[in-house]
Design an enzyme around this catalytic site. Sequence first.
Site, PDB file in Angstrom:
ATOM      1  N   ASP A   1       6.238 -10.503  -2.535  1.00 21.77           N
ATOM      2  CA  ASP A   1       5.583 -10.785  -3.812  1.00 21.77           C
ATOM      3  C   ASP A   1       4.232 -11.452  -3.616  1.00 21.77           C
ATOM      4  O   ASP A   1       4.009 -12.157  -2.627  1.00 21.77           O
ATOM      5  CB  ASP A   1       6.463 -11.696  -4.678  1.00 21.77           C
ATOM      6  CG  ASP A   1       7.741 -11.018  -5.128  1.00 21.77           C
ATOM      7  OD1 ASP A   1       7.723  -9.786  -5.326  1.00 21.77           O
ATOM      8  OD2 ASP A   1       8.754 -11.714  -5.279  1.00 21.77           O
ATOM      9  N   ALA A   2       3.349 -11.292  -4.591  1.00 21.85           N
ATOM     10  CA  ALA A   2       2.007 -11.877  -4.511  1.00 21.85           C
ATOM     11  C   ALA A   2       2.064 -13.389  -4.377  1.00 21.85           C
ATOM     12  O   ALA A   2       1.222 -13.988  -3.712  1.00 21.85           O
ATOM     13  CB  ALA A   2       1.182 -11.484  -5.739  1.00 21.85           C
TER      14      ALA A   2
END
Length: 176
Positions: free
Chosen positions: A40-41
């Site tokens: 995930d970012a």
Amino acid sequence: MLIRFNKPYGVLSQFTPEGRWTGLIDHIDLHGVYVAGRLDADSEGLLLLTDDGKEQARIADPRFKMEKTYLVQVEGLLSDAALTALARGVTLNDGPTLPARASAVQPPAELWPRNPPIRERKKIPTSWLELVIREGRNRQVRRMTAAVGLPTLRLIRTAVGPYKLDGLPTGTWQQI
């Protein structure tokens, strides 16, 4: 070709930027390589990329249950009950997780600063744990720690199967 990349906070696991997040193109100037497993970012650490479709499937496909190791900073104090629950597997809204390996660890001595820094609350302590899972559900580690009452503040993947971060500076990559 297999690449290990120390993905900083705020970078998507894709080459194209999107919204407020930057893409891999800002860090990796290679063509023909593809991400083998997402991160995930708002998570950091080891991201693998390859130009080999079979290798990509072996790393990323949940059927192969390749272990992924994470360092997790959580809000609150770790308890034996929370570690036992994580190790046995917790029930999430999409079903129970597989058993994991969970252990309390000391804060990492040589950890790069996160930009932006995590929120710190003066009256709420934080703890660190190492969590090893064999699945890769959407935001699984964050959901697992929340299920035992310990919200994740910082999440760093340190290994995928035999591949390790091993001191690779944040934002840099290296061919394995």
